[in-house]
Design a protein around this motif. Structure first.
Motif, short mmCIF file in Angstrom:
data_model
loop_
_atom_site.label_atom_id
_atom_site.label_comp_id
_atom_site.label_asym_id
_atom_site.label_seq_id
_atom_site.Cartn_x
_atom_site.Cartn_y
_atom_site.Cartn_z
N ALA A 104 7.86 25.62 -14.41
CA ALA A 104 7.35 24.40 -13.77
C ALA A 104 6.92 24.65 -12.33
N VAL A 105 5.97 23.84 -11.89
CA VAL A 105 5.50 23.87 -10.51
C VAL A 105 6.04 22.63 -9.81
N THR A 106 6.58 22.83 -8.62
CA THR A 106 7.10 21.68 -7.88
C THR A 106 5.96 21.00 -7.13
N ALA A 107 5.95 19.69 -7.17
CA ALA A 107 4.83 18.96 -6.57
C ALA A 107 5.30 17.66 -5.96
N GLU A 108 4.42 17.11 -5.11
CA GLU A 108 4.65 15.77 -4.57
C GLU A 108 3.72 14.81 -5.30
N VAL A 109 4.27 13.66 -5.65
CA VAL A 109 3.45 12.66 -6.32
C VAL A 109 3.56 11.35 -5.55
N ARG A 110 2.42 10.70 -5.33
CA ARG A 110 2.41 9.44 -4.58
C ARG A 110 2.06 8.29 -5.52
N LEU A 111 2.95 7.35 -5.57
CA LEU A 111 2.76 6.19 -6.45
C LEU A 111 2.38 5.00 -5.58
N TYR A 112 1.41 4.24 -6.02
CA TYR A 112 0.91 3.14 -5.21
C TYR A 112 1.12 1.80 -5.87
N ASP A 113 1.34 0.82 -5.02
CA ASP A 113 1.43 -0.56 -5.50
C ASP A 113 0.47 -1.39 -4.63
N HIS A 114 0.36 -2.68 -4.95
CA HIS A 114 -0.55 -3.54 -4.21
C HIS A 114 -0.34 -3.44 -2.70
N LEU A 115 -1.42 -3.56 -1.97
CA LEU A 115 -1.37 -3.56 -0.52
C LEU A 115 -0.67 -4.82 0.01
N CYS A 116 -0.86 -5.93 -0.68
CA CYS A 116 -0.30 -7.20 -0.21
C CYS A 116 0.67 -7.79 -1.23
N LYS A 117 1.63 -8.54 -0.71
CA LYS A 117 2.65 -9.13 -1.58
C LYS A 117 2.16 -10.42 -2.22
N VAL A 118 1.16 -11.06 -1.61
CA VAL A 118 0.69 -12.33 -2.16
C VAL A 118 -0.66 -12.14 -2.85
N GLU A 119 -0.84 -12.98 -3.86
CA GLU A 119 -2.05 -12.86 -4.67
C GLU A 119 -3.30 -13.18 -3.84
N ASP A 120 -3.23 -14.25 -3.09
CA ASP A 120 -4.43 -14.74 -2.40
C ASP A 120 -4.18 -14.85 -0.90
N LEU A 121 -4.61 -13.84 -0.17
CA LEU A 121 -4.41 -13.85 1.28
C LEU A 121 -5.19 -14.97 1.95
N GLY A 122 -6.25 -15.43 1.25
CA GLY A 122 -7.06 -16.52 1.79
C GLY A 122 -6.25 -17.80 1.97
N LYS A 123 -5.10 -17.88 1.30
CA LYS A 123 -4.28 -19.10 1.39
C LYS A 123 -3.29 -19.07 2.56
N ILE A 124 -3.21 -17.93 3.25
CA ILE A 124 -2.28 -17.85 4.38
C ILE A 124 -2.82 -18.70 5.53
N PRO A 125 -1.98 -19.59 6.10
CA PRO A 125 -2.46 -20.42 7.20
C PRO A 125 -2.94 -19.56 8.37
N GLU A 126 -3.97 -20.08 9.05
CA GLU A 126 -4.59 -19.36 10.16
C GLU A 126 -3.59 -18.92 11.24
N ASN A 127 -2.59 -19.77 11.47
CA ASN A 127 -1.66 -19.47 12.57
C ASN A 127 -0.59 -18.44 12.21
N GLU A 128 -0.62 -17.97 10.96
CA GLU A 128 0.34 -16.93 10.57
C GLU A 128 -0.32 -15.57 10.62
N ASP A 129 0.47 -14.55 10.90
CA ASP A 129 -0.06 -13.20 10.91
C ASP A 129 -0.09 -12.69 9.46
N TRP A 130 -1.31 -12.46 8.98
CA TRP A 130 -1.46 -12.05 7.57
C TRP A 130 -0.73 -10.74 7.30
N LYS A 131 -0.51 -9.95 8.35
CA LYS A 131 0.11 -8.63 8.13
C LYS A 131 1.58 -8.72 7.72
#
Ligand code: ATP
Ligand code: MG
Length: 560
Positions: free
Chosen positions: A467-494
């Protein structure tokens, strides 16, 4: 004709308009353009626009220009210009000799501004931007005329000449179209055409200190290039009366603007401003971080141009602003990968298995199928020996009823190899499982029992010594919420960024053939998903793989 639905034939309301215009002989041929502002990298939303504009040109035998909308000197850079061209080409489109820059038209735009002043259709206003804004009125009430609105032509020409010559500081004057402060179209209430900006431009240097506004530059650039169908996103619908007004007043080629709904995707962001914020704040590792919805990020993640074009075809073009499910994008990639990616075995979290009845020091080569979807992909040989690795979570010492994988006393199949039965569990002082003991049945070579006995699951594995030893990177969604457009303006979307969007697994074991995979090549790790070597960090000594997408759950169901 402005039917908003998309039909099976890949037709949509814009293609219907183009077809009807050509049939009516309105134009000799269709000319479209893709007009990015070079202030960031392209994202999937741009891909939708690129596929639409270049796609229409291809389908109707016309041409599509790539035009950089570089009228804002402070935010634009050569790096972005280069990256945008690379990404459009990568997506599979070619502008031929039609690479244009709005900045190439600055002199012509200025000449037209002079013409508008001479016609009485433009004037220099010397109020501040705040004053101008406060006089605009609302949808319910008319605006107020500027006290400078009735300057004479010669006064206006003199001021504009001196604005251009650099006599005034930023903000001292603006040039405005002279239309109608009571228009029901707010955009027609004497919109700005030029403002003073003492800033160096990435192409014109310090030649100019007045720069045209988007609305004044865009339509005139289209007309200069004889663009027949100027396709943009819905937020520009309210700008259309102004687009038409300039063309009419200047007597230019009759380019026409059409609007469609922009792409919004679940669990991610689709705005250059926000993507830039992620890069600048270090939330991601650059514009090409594989979690980014940028074309370069998707490319590094393992997406292909074919998959992205298929996705764009599938979502179609409408005038309805909605939110597209990320699953559609992933499915487009799965379809593409399933046909093209070779299968390999890799173990993400290794658990050693010693086959106690297999001769010490012996190795044999077993034949494995490269791609069951593509017979031409052939087979390869995979080494098998006494010590193997299987996936840690493919074993349970005390399995619940529905767990069918390896457990003490249970028999399972090792893919392309043998049936094995677990005979023992070795633990360390802390009580953690460090090794399994098993026996194999030599009669089951290739993975079938001659007596017809069945096992309930098939596991992937790799030979420990090979076997060869390797690094593997697993990815998930960038954001926790489905629709960032619904975040109120006064909140930091980050604050809605998913802190688990990247998981680095750094002690994976791969079958030996995976050392030689060139960057960008797709492979399927059996049962784990589609992967590709990371272009930035992978080497033959230490391969690094990005997971592009998980598999559809067919396999997952079968294994349990
Ligand atoms: P952003 O909002 O991400 O900053 P933009 O509209 O400012 O994007 P431009 O460089 O001006 O970016 O866009 C070039 C072209 O791509 C425009 O015609 C624009 O309408 C189109 N475009 C941008 N974002 C999307 C999107 N999400 N869906 C479809 N088309 C898009
Ligand atoms: Mg824009």
């Amino acid at each position: 004709m402005t039917d908003e639905s998309t039909s099976d034939a890949g037709r949509d309301f814009i293609r219907d308009i183009v077809a009807a215009d050509l049939a009516a002989g309105k134009h000799k041929g269709v000319v479209t353009r893709f007009p990015p502002e070079p202030n960031g990298y392209l994202h999937l939303g741009h891909a939708k626009s690129i596929c639409l504009n270049f796609g229409i040109a291809e389908e109707f035998g016309g041409r599509c220009h790539l035009r950089f909308d570089d009228t804002n000197p402070t935010k634009e850079e050569q790096e972005y210009i280069d990256a945008i061209q690379r990404d459009v080409r990568w997506l599979g489109f070619d502008w031929g000799e039609h690479l244009h820059f709005a900045s190439d038209y600055f002199e012509q735009l200025y000449t037209w501004a002079v013409q508008l002043i001479e016609q009485g259709d433009a004037y220099v206003d010397s109020q501040s931007l705040e004053e101008i804004r406060s006089q605009r009125g609302t949808a319910m009430s008319p605006g107020v005329d500027s006290p400078y609105r009735n300057r004479t032509v010669s006064e206006n020409l003199d001021l504009l000449t001196r604005m251009r010559a650099g006599e005034f500081p930023d903000g001292a004057h603006v040039l405005r179209a002279r239309i109608d402060m009571a228009s029901k179209h707010l955009i027609l209430r004497d919109p700005l055409m030029y403002r003073i900006r003492h800033a160096e431009h990435h192409r014109t240097g310090n030649d100019w200190c007045i720069y045209p506004m988007y609305d004044y530059a865009h339509g005139q650039s289209d007309a200069l290039e004889e663009v027949t169908h100027s396709i943009c996103t819905l937020e520009f619908e309210t700008h259309r009366p102004l687009y038409d007004w300039f063309i009419e007043k200047l007597g230019l080629f009759p380019s026409r603007q059409y609007e469609f709904a922009r792409l919004n995707l679940t669990y991610t962001v689709m705005s250059k401003r926000k993507l830039l914020e992620l890069v600048e704040c270090g939330h991601v590792d650059g514009w090409d971080d594989p979690r980014m919805p940028t074309l370069c990020g998707l490319r590094r993640r393992g997406y292909t141009p074919e998959a992205i074009r298929e996705f764009c075809r599938e979502i179609g073009v409408t005038r309805y602003n909605g939110l597209t499910d990320m699953v559609l994008l992933e499915n487009a990639l799965r379809g593409d990968r399933n046909r093209r990616a070779e299968r390999r075995m890799a173990v993400l979290r290794p658990l050693k298995v010693v086959i106690t009845n297999y001769p010490e020091g012996q190795t044999e080569e077993l034949e494995a199928v490269n791609n069951p979807e593509d017979a031409a992909a052939g087979t390869r040989m995979v080494p098998f020996s006494r010590e193997l690795y299987i996936e840690l979570d493919d074993f349970m010492e005390d399995p619940p009823r529905k767990f069918f994988r390896l457990a003490p006393g249970r028999e399972v199949r090792l893919r392309y190899a043998y049936f094995i039965t677990c005979t023992g569990v070795v633990k360390n002082d802390a009580g953690e499982i460090v090794e399994l003991h098993a026996t194999y049945d030599p009669a089951t070579k290739g993975g079938d029992a001659p007596d017809g006995r069945k096992v309930k699951s098939t596991l992937h594995w790799v030979s420990a010594a090979h076997a060869v030893t390797a690094e593997v990177r697993l990815y998930d969604h960038l954001c926790k919420v489905e629709d960032l457009g619904k975040i109120p303006e006064n909140e930091d979307w980050k604050t809605y960024l998913n802190e688990h969007s990247l998981e680095v697994v750094n002690d994976c074991r791969l079958e030996p053939s995976l050392t030689a995979v060139p960057a960008g090549t797709p492979v399927q790790f059996e049962r784990l998903g589609y992967f590709t070597p990371d272009v930035r960090t992978s080497s033959s000594e230490r391969p690094v793989f990005n997971r592009s997408v998980t598999l559809k759950d067919a396999w997952a169901k079968a294994r349990d």
